[in-house]
Design a protein around this motif. Structure first.
Motif, mmCIF file in Angstrom:
data_model
loop_
_atom_site.group_PDB
_atom_site.id
_atom_site.type_symbol
_atom_site.label_atom_id
_atom_site.label_comp_id
_atom_site.label_asym_id
_atom_site.label_seq_id
_atom_site.Cartn_x
_atom_site.Cartn_y
_atom_site.Cartn_z
ATOM 1 N N ALA A 121 -10.413 -23.915 -28.745
ATOM 2 C CA ALA A 121 -9.083 -23.969 -29.350
ATOM 3 C C ALA A 121 -8.704 -22.596 -29.903
ATOM 4 C CB ALA A 121 -9.053 -25.023 -30.454
ATOM 5 N N HIS A 122 -9.664 -21.899 -30.489
ATOM 6 C CA HIS A 122 -9.382 -20.557 -31.044
ATOM 7 C C HIS A 122 -8.938 -19.601 -29.938
ATOM 8 C CE1 HIS A 122 -9.663 -17.009 -33.551
ATOM 9 N NE2 HIS A 122 -10.460 -16.459 -32.628
ATOM 10 N N GLU A 123 -9.606 -19.665 -28.782
ATOM 11 C CA GLU A 123 -9.228 -18.797 -27.666
ATOM 12 C C GLU A 123 -7.810 -19.106 -27.180
ATOM 13 O OE1 GLU A 123 -13.572 -17.970 -25.637
ATOM 14 O OE2 GLU A 123 -12.473 -19.799 -25.116
ATOM 15 N N ALA A 124 -7.463 -20.382 -27.149
ATOM 16 C CA ALA A 124 -6.115 -20.763 -26.723
ATOM 17 C C ALA A 124 -5.069 -20.295 -27.722
ATOM 18 C CB ALA A 124 -6.023 -22.272 -26.546
ATOM 19 N N ARG A 125 -5.395 -20.388 -29.013
ATOM 20 C CA ARG A 125 -4.430 -19.983 -30.043
ATOM 21 C C ARG A 125 -4.230 -18.470 -30.082
ATOM 22 N NH1 ARG A 125 -4.009 -24.768 -32.559
ATOM 23 N NH2 ARG A 125 -5.578 -25.764 -33.741
ATOM 24 N N THR A 126 -5.262 -17.706 -29.791
ATOM 25 C CA THR A 126 -5.190 -16.250 -29.979
ATOM 26 C C THR A 126 -4.986 -15.475 -28.687
ATOM 27 O OG1 THR A 126 -7.604 -16.083 -29.853
ATOM 28 C CG2 THR A 126 -6.621 -16.340 -32.053
ATOM 29 N N ARG A 127 -4.842 -16.142 -27.562
ATOM 30 C CA ARG A 127 -4.651 -15.467 -26.283
ATOM 31 C C ARG A 127 -3.358 -14.667 -26.311
ATOM 32 N NH1 ARG A 127 -6.338 -16.330 -20.792
ATOM 33 N NH2 ARG A 127 -5.362 -14.609 -19.679
ATOM 34 N N THR A 128 -3.414 -13.456 -25.821
ATOM 35 C CA THR A 128 -2.207 -12.626 -25.737
ATOM 36 C C THR A 128 -1.849 -12.435 -24.268
ATOM 37 O OG1 THR A 128 -3.525 -10.603 -25.758
ATOM 38 C CG2 THR A 128 -2.720 -11.410 -27.886
ATOM 39 N N PHE A 129 -0.591 -12.131 -24.024
ATOM 40 C CA PHE A 129 -0.084 -11.961 -22.676
ATOM 41 C C PHE A 129 0.576 -10.605 -22.562
ATOM 42 C CE2 PHE A 129 -0.137 -16.446 -23.641
ATOM 43 C CZ PHE A 129 -0.732 -16.987 -22.529
ATOM 44 N N ASP A 130 0.528 -10.047 -21.362
ATOM 45 C CA ASP A 130 1.180 -8.762 -21.123
ATOM 46 C C ASP A 130 2.691 -8.954 -21.167
ATOM 47 O OD1 ASP A 130 -1.295 -7.585 -20.752
ATOM 48 O OD2 ASP A 130 -1.242 -7.897 -18.569
ATOM 49 N N LEU A 131 3.370 -7.968 -21.723
ATOM 50 C CA LEU A 131 4.829 -8.007 -21.776
ATOM 51 C C LEU A 131 5.393 -7.499 -20.455
ATOM 52 C CD1 LEU A 131 5.448 -6.639 -25.374
ATOM 53 C CD2 LEU A 131 5.546 -9.001 -24.584
ATOM 54 N N ARG A 132 6.473 -8.084 -20.055
ATOM 55 C CA ARG A 132 7.181 -7.683 -18.837
ATOM 56 C C ARG A 132 8.612 -7.330 -19.211
ATOM 57 N NH1 ARG A 132 2.968 -6.636 -16.680
ATOM 58 N NH2 ARG A 132 1.743 -8.143 -15.532
ATOM 59 N N ARG A 133 9.292 -6.785 -18.249
ATOM 60 C CA ARG A 133 10.658 -6.334 -18.519
ATOM 61 C C ARG A 133 11.527 -7.460 -19.060
ATOM 62 N NH1 ARG A 133 14.470 -2.936 -14.444
ATOM 63 N NH2 ARG A 133 16.213 -2.742 -15.879
ATOM 64 N N ARG A 134 11.499 -8.605 -18.422
ATOM 65 C CA ARG A 134 12.297 -9.733 -18.908
ATOM 66 C C ARG A 134 11.476 -10.632 -19.822
ATOM 67 N NH1 ARG A 134 17.400 -10.629 -16.265
ATOM 68 N NH2 ARG A 134 17.638 -8.996 -14.719
ATOM 69 N N GLY A 135 10.164 -10.620 -19.665
ATOM 70 C CA GLY A 135 9.265 -11.301 -20.582
ATOM 71 C C GLY A 135 9.489 -12.788 -20.711
ATOM 72 N N VAL A 136 8.818 -13.354 -21.687
ATOM 73 C CA VAL A 136 8.946 -14.774 -22.000
ATOM 74 C C VAL A 136 9.219 -14.895 -23.490
ATOM 75 C CG1 VAL A 136 7.429 -15.560 -20.142
ATOM 76 C CG2 VAL A 136 6.461 -14.990 -22.344
ATOM 77 N N ASP A 137 9.673 -16.069 -23.885
ATOM 78 C CA ASP A 137 9.954 -16.317 -25.290
ATOM 79 C C ASP A 137 8.623 -16.460 -26.032
ATOM 80 O OD1 ASP A 137 10.752 -17.143 -27.777
ATOM 81 O OD2 ASP A 137 11.896 -18.878 -27.076
ATOM 82 N N PRO A 138 8.284 -15.530 -26.912
ATOM 83 C CA PRO A 138 6.995 -15.601 -27.604
ATOM 84 C C PRO A 138 6.836 -16.871 -28.438
ATOM 85 C CG PRO A 138 8.248 -13.652 -28.307
ATOM 86 C CD PRO A 138 9.060 -14.377 -27.282
ATOM 87 N N ASP A 139 7.915 -17.401 -28.967
ATOM 88 C CA ASP A 139 7.831 -18.636 -29.756
ATOM 89 C C ASP A 139 7.414 -19.813 -28.872
ATOM 90 O OD1 ASP A 139 8.571 -17.308 -32.086
ATOM 91 O OD2 ASP A 139 10.711 -17.722 -31.779
ATOM 92 N N GLN A 140 7.948 -19.867 -27.655
ATOM 93 C CA GLN A 140 7.566 -20.932 -26.732
ATOM 94 C C GLN A 140 6.106 -20.792 -26.319
ATOM 95 O OE1 GLN A 140 10.379 -20.696 -23.512
ATOM 96 N NE2 GLN A 140 11.856 -22.025 -24.554
ATOM 97 N N VAL A 141 5.663 -19.563 -26.115
ATOM 98 C CA VAL A 141 4.268 -19.334 -25.746
ATOM 99 C C VAL A 141 3.355 -19.799 -26.874
ATOM 100 C CG1 VAL A 141 2.522 -17.568 -25.261
ATOM 101 C CG2 VAL A 141 4.769 -17.432 -24.162
ATOM 102 N N ARG A 142 3.670 -19.429 -28.116
ATOM 103 C CA ARG A 142 2.840 -19.841 -29.253
ATOM 104 C C ARG A 142 2.849 -21.353 -29.434
ATOM 105 N NH1 ARG A 142 4.536 -14.837 -31.126
ATOM 106 N NH2 ARG A 142 6.426 -15.633 -32.072
ATOM 107 N N GLU A 143 4.007 -21.972 -29.219
ATOM 108 C CA GLU A 143 4.090 -23.427 -29.326
ATOM 109 C C GLU A 143 3.209 -24.097 -28.262
ATOM 110 O OE1 GLU A 143 7.445 -26.895 -28.713
ATOM 111 O OE2 GLU A 143 8.095 -24.933 -29.444
#
Length: 92
Positions: A21-43
């Motif tokens: 669970a800790h690995e899932a909560r703390t996983r980071t993703f590379d940013l892209r030009r259009r990217g993704v909504d970080p709030d949705q990723v954290r949720e």
């Protein structure tokens, strides 16, 4: 590969290591030009982490129940073996 220690020596089980669970909560993703909504990723990460926590707890509970049932079966077999009479002696 998951490691299990037996006799102080690690060996592979052939199974992949579990995601915690800790690995899932703390996983980071590379940013892209259009990217993704970080709030949705954290949720989503929180949902996955909660599911992993529940699954790991259930696996532990089932392992404990399995051990309890094995002990009960061994106890019953021991008791039954003591109470069984040897077969009648004869040609059959």
């Amino acid at each position: 590969m998951a490691q299990v220690y037996r006799g102080g020596q690690p060996y592979g089980t052939g199974l992949p290591a579990r995601l915690t669970a800790h690995e899932a909560r703390t996983r980071t993703f590379d940013l892209r030009r259009r990217g993704v909504d970080p709030d949705q990723v954290r949720e989503f990460q929180a949902l996955v982490a909660d599911e992993l926590t529940d699954l790991h707890r259930r696996i532990r509970q089932l392992g404990e129940e399995n051990e309890r049932l094995k002990r009960a079966l061994r106890d019953w077999q021991t008791m039954h073996a003591r109470e069984c009479r040897p077969p009648n002696e004869g040609p059959w």
